[in-house]
Design a protein around this motif. Structure first.
Motif, PDB file in Angstrom:
ATOM      1  N   ALA A  24       0.818  -1.196   0.000  1.00 58.11           N
ATOM      2  CA  ALA A  24       0.000   0.000   0.000  1.00 58.11           C
ATOM      3  C   ALA A  24       0.858   1.253   0.000  1.00 58.11           C
ATOM      4  N   ALA A  25       0.330   2.295  -0.636  1.00 55.20           N
ATOM      5  CA  ALA A  25       0.903   3.633  -0.478  1.00 55.20           C
ATOM      6  C   ALA A  25       0.177   4.296   0.677  1.00 55.20           C
ATOM      7  N   LYS A  26       0.933   4.908   1.574  1.00 56.03           N
ATOM      8  CA  LYS A  26       0.344   5.511   2.778  1.00 56.03           C
ATOM      9  C   LYS A  26       0.174   7.030   2.638  1.00 56.03           C
ATOM     10  N   ASP A  27       0.862   7.628   1.655  1.00 58.76           N
ATOM     11  CA  ASP A  27       0.781   9.076   1.464  1.00 58.76           C
ATOM     12  C   ASP A  27       1.174   9.394   0.022  1.00 58.76           C
ATOM     13  N   SER A  28       1.192  10.672  -0.316  1.00 54.85           N
ATOM     14  CA  SER A  28       1.381  11.075  -1.708  1.00 54.85           C
ATOM     15  C   SER A  28       2.811  10.907  -2.208  1.00 54.85           C
ATOM     16  N   SER A  29       3.718  10.438  -1.355  1.00 50.57           N
ATOM     17  CA  SER A  29       5.038  10.061  -1.870  1.00 50.57           C
ATOM     18  C   SER A  29       4.917   8.906  -2.853  1.00 50.57           C
ATOM     19  N   GLY A  30       3.838   8.131  -2.699  1.00 50.15           N
ATOM     20  CA  GLY A  30       3.608   7.001  -3.592  1.00 50.15           C
ATOM     21  C   GLY A  30       4.446   5.778  -3.284  1.00 50.15           C
ATOM     22  N   VAL A  31       5.206   5.813  -2.227  1.00 49.13           N
ATOM     23  CA  VAL A  31       6.038   4.664  -1.876  1.00 49.13           C
ATOM     24  C   VAL A  31       5.146   3.538  -1.360  1.00 49.13           C
ATOM     25  N   LEU A  32       5.311   2.365  -1.949  1.00 48.74           N
ATOM     26  CA  LEU A  32       4.521   1.192  -1.558  1.00 48.74           C
ATOM     27  C   LEU A  32       5.273   0.390  -0.509  1.00 48.74           C
ATOM     28  N   SER A  33       4.571  -0.015   0.536  1.00 52.17           N
ATOM     29  CA  SER A  33       5.190  -0.764   1.627  1.00 52.17           C
ATOM     30  C   SER A  33       4.223  -1.837   2.115  1.00 52.17           C
ATOM     31  N   PRO A  34       4.713  -2.833   2.871  1.00 41.84           N
ATOM     32  CA  PRO A  34       3.845  -3.914   3.358  1.00 41.84           C
ATOM     33  C   PRO A  34       2.661  -3.377   4.158  1.00 41.84           C
ATOM     34  N   PHE A  35       1.521  -4.027   3.965  1.00 41.02           N
ATOM     35  CA  PHE A  35       0.274  -3.539   4.563  1.00 41.02           C
ATOM     36  C   PHE A  35      -0.620  -4.730   4.889  1.00 41.02           C
ATOM     37  N   THR A  36      -0.987  -4.860   6.143  1.00 44.38           N
ATOM     38  CA  THR A  36      -1.926  -5.893   6.570  1.00 44.38           C
ATOM     39  C   THR A  36      -3.303  -5.261   6.717  1.00 44.38           C
ATOM     40  N   PHE A  37      -4.298  -5.876   6.114  1.00 46.20           N
ATOM     41  CA  PHE A  37      -5.646  -5.322   6.151  1.00 46.20           C
ATOM     42  C   PHE A  37      -6.648  -6.467   6.210  1.00 46.20           C
ATOM     43  N   SER A  38      -7.901  -6.220   5.915  1.00 44.58           N
ATOM     44  CA  SER A  38      -8.899  -7.291   5.991  1.00 44.58           C
ATOM     45  C   SER A  38      -9.870  -7.193   4.826  1.00 44.58           C
ATOM     46  N   ARG A  39     -10.439  -8.331   4.491  1.00 42.25           N
ATOM     47  CA  ARG A  39     -11.472  -8.407   3.456  1.00 42.25           C
ATOM     48  C   ARG A  39     -12.687  -9.129   4.033  1.00 42.25           C
ATOM     49  N   ARG A  40     -13.823  -8.985   3.351  1.00 47.14           N
ATOM     50  CA  ARG A  40     -15.052  -9.619   3.820  1.00 47.14           C
ATOM     51  C   ARG A  40     -14.994 -11.127   3.635  1.00 47.14           C
ATOM     52  N   ILE A  64      -1.429   6.370  -6.577  1.00 45.21           N
ATOM     53  CA  ILE A  64      -0.585   6.309  -5.377  1.00 45.21           C
ATOM     54  C   ILE A  64       0.066   7.653  -5.076  1.00 45.21           C
ATOM     55  N   LYS A  65       0.252   8.498  -6.092  1.00 45.92           N
ATOM     56  CA  LYS A  65       0.830   9.828  -5.894  1.00 45.92           C
ATOM     57  C   LYS A  65      -0.245  10.911  -5.770  1.00 45.92           C
ATOM     58  N   ASN A  66      -1.507  10.506  -5.791  1.00 45.12           N
ATOM     59  CA  ASN A  66      -2.642  11.432  -5.683  1.00 45.12           C
ATOM     60  C   ASN A  66      -2.588  12.522  -6.753  1.00 45.12           C
ATOM     61  N   GLU A  67      -2.156  12.163  -7.948  1.00 49.80           N
ATOM     62  CA  GLU A  67      -2.045  13.136  -9.026  1.00 49.80           C
ATOM     63  C   GLU A  67      -3.409  13.562  -9.568  1.00 49.80           C
ATOM     64  N   TRP A  68      -4.433  12.751  -9.334  1.00 46.41           N
ATOM     65  CA  TRP A  68      -5.790  13.113  -9.745  1.00 46.41           C
ATOM     66  C   TRP A  68      -6.596  13.701  -8.587  1.00 46.41           C
ATOM     67  N   LYS A  69      -5.965  13.849  -7.421  1.00 44.72           N
ATOM     68  CA  LYS A  69      -6.577  14.460  -6.229  1.00 44.72           C
ATOM     69  C   LYS A  69      -7.834  13.723  -5.771  1.00 44.72           C
ATOM     70  N   ILE A  70      -7.822  12.413  -5.889  1.00 45.15           N
ATOM     71  CA  ILE A  70      -8.990  11.619  -5.476  1.00 45.15           C
ATOM     72  C   ILE A  70      -8.600  10.435  -4.595  1.00 45.15           C
ATOM     73  N   THR A  71      -7.353  10.377  -4.171  1.00 45.34           N
ATOM     74  CA  THR A  71      -6.864   9.197  -3.462  1.00 45.34           C
ATOM     75  C   THR A  71      -7.229   9.234  -1.988  1.00 45.34           C
ATOM     76  N   TYR A 131     -10.153  -0.685  -6.654  1.00 50.61           N
ATOM     77  CA  TYR A 131      -9.450  -0.103  -5.503  1.00 50.61           C
ATOM     78  C   TYR A 131      -9.723   1.396  -5.425  1.00 50.61           C
ATOM     79  N   ASN A 132      -9.516   1.941  -4.223  1.00 56.04           N
ATOM     80  CA  ASN A 132      -9.719   3.373  -3.988  1.00 56.04           C
ATOM     81  C   ASN A 132     -11.148   3.810  -4.273  1.00 56.04           C
ATOM     82  N   SER A 133     -12.090   2.925  -4.002  1.00 57.66           N
ATOM     83  CA  SER A 133     -13.501   3.210  -4.198  1.00 57.66           C
ATOM     84  C   SER A 133     -14.239   2.819  -2.921  1.00 57.66           C
TER      85      SER A 133
END
Length: 367
Positions: A24-40, A64-71, A131-133
């Protein structure tokens, strides 16, 4: 093709019962890092897929860089997903455990509007992106840079046995993005002349589909550096350098249609002049700045400038079956999960021939 569909605050990524792992990217740097999450949990109409491969789309980089300002962060990208079905709900008809399956740009729609009734879920105002929806339960959707995904059966395609899963993964976005306008605007007829602007992730697949339809295909590019590859490797019939006025003058009025894949600001007027009377140019790239639209040459020759966004689920299945029949896949560079940030840097520089695909199944492991 990824964007949050409303601005309401989504529930925590940990509220669902099934643990998942991804990048996952955590901020607009766009750097992807390990991410634990959940699904249904797998519902009555759902299919659970173990992700084996996921293509990297240029829209992933924008998001991931929020270039469209919708992330909405954190964001797990990926909508060119291929894997193996590991669980199905009791109402599922198309799949059984062990089947190959593909998931593209969307995972939900309203099922009741005019668009959905006409197998155009991609134009449903309530479409839920991969994603991102915002999902129906209010949670954020997470994409295919992850070990597993749960999706309603309607939005999963049966993946043909004969197609290489890694090389065909990009067809679930890049493939349907160019296939759909060819079919919709009758640019799939043998002997018609198709222009393809831009020889990148979308363009190289458009060339392959055009040739499979029996068309004459001309690649249009700003320089000649890809000419040999376009003709000798991809099978294009001709190559046109758009920065050469003499060549462009000679080619005026010769093309039945153009698929324009360019995602940077560019001059569309010279391209419009390439079209025959009633010719059509379909925009599938998303330039980062508005384009100037010269109306006069459209009016004087009855030409059409249109846009197209992916395709509905029926057409996506049709596309993947057609690709299997004609042995159409993307040209890819298969990468390990830990190379993804390097791949994003290279993608930003257009340093890829022509699509990165992450080997999720073999290289994405929880820390």
């Amino acid at each position: 093709m990824a964007g949050v569909k409303n601005s309401s605050k989504a529930l925590s990524e940990e509220v669902q019962p099934r643990k998942a792992f991804g990048l996952a990217a955590k901020d607009s740097s766009g750097v992807l890092s390990p991410f634990t999450f959940s699904r249904r949990n797998n519902g009555d109409d759902d299919v659970t897929v173990k992700v084996l491969y996921c293509g990297i789309c240029h829209s992933d980089l924008h998001i991931i860089k929020n270039e469209w300002k919708i992330t909405t962060y954190p964001v797990v990208p990926g909508h060119e997903i291929v894997g193996i079905v590991t669980e199905i709900g009791p109402n599922v008809q198309k799949f059984k455990v062990g089947d190959k399956a593909g998931i593209g740009c969307m995972v939900g729609s309203c099922h009741s509007c005019e668009a959905c009734d006409n197998n155009l879920e991609n134009y449903c105002s309530k479409m839920i992106l991969t994603y991102n929806s915002i999902d129906v339960d209010g949670t954020i959707t997470y994409g295919g840079y992850s070990d597993m995904i749960v999706v309603n059966e309607h939005f999963v395609v049966k993946f043909p046995e004969k197609l290489a899963m890694d090389k065909a993964a990009p067809l679930l976005c890049a493939g349907i993005t160019v296939y759909s306008p060819m079919k919709t605007f009758s640019l799939d007829e043998p002997a018609k002349h198709l222009g393809v602007v831009g020889l990148g992730g979308l363009g190289h697949v458009a060339v392959k589909f055009g040739k499979a339809f029996g068309m004459k295909v001309t690649v249009i590019s700003t320089s000649s550096k890809k000419k040999e590859e376009a003709i000798k490797t991809l099978g294009a019939d001709d190559f046109l350098v758009s920065s050469d006025p003499q060549l462009m003058q000679t080619a005026m009025g010769t093309m039945d249609g153009i698929i324009n894949t360019v995602s940077a600001k560019h001059d569309v007027l010279p391209l419009i002049f390439l079209l025959k009377t009633h010719g059509k140019m379909i925009m599938v790239g998303v330039p980062n700045a508005p384009l100037e639209l010269p109306v006069f040459p459209l009016i004087m020759r009855g030409k059409i400038l249109a846009g197209s966004s992916i395709g509905g689920m029926k057409q996506t299945q049709e596309m993947i079956d057609f690709a299997a029949k004609h042995n159409i896949t993307a040209d890819i560079e298969l990468i390990k999960a830990d190379y993804v940030n390097d791949a994003m840097e290279r993608l930003a520089k257009a340093d890829v021939r022509y699509r990165f695909v992450i080997d999720v199944g073999n290289t994405l492991t929880a820390a």
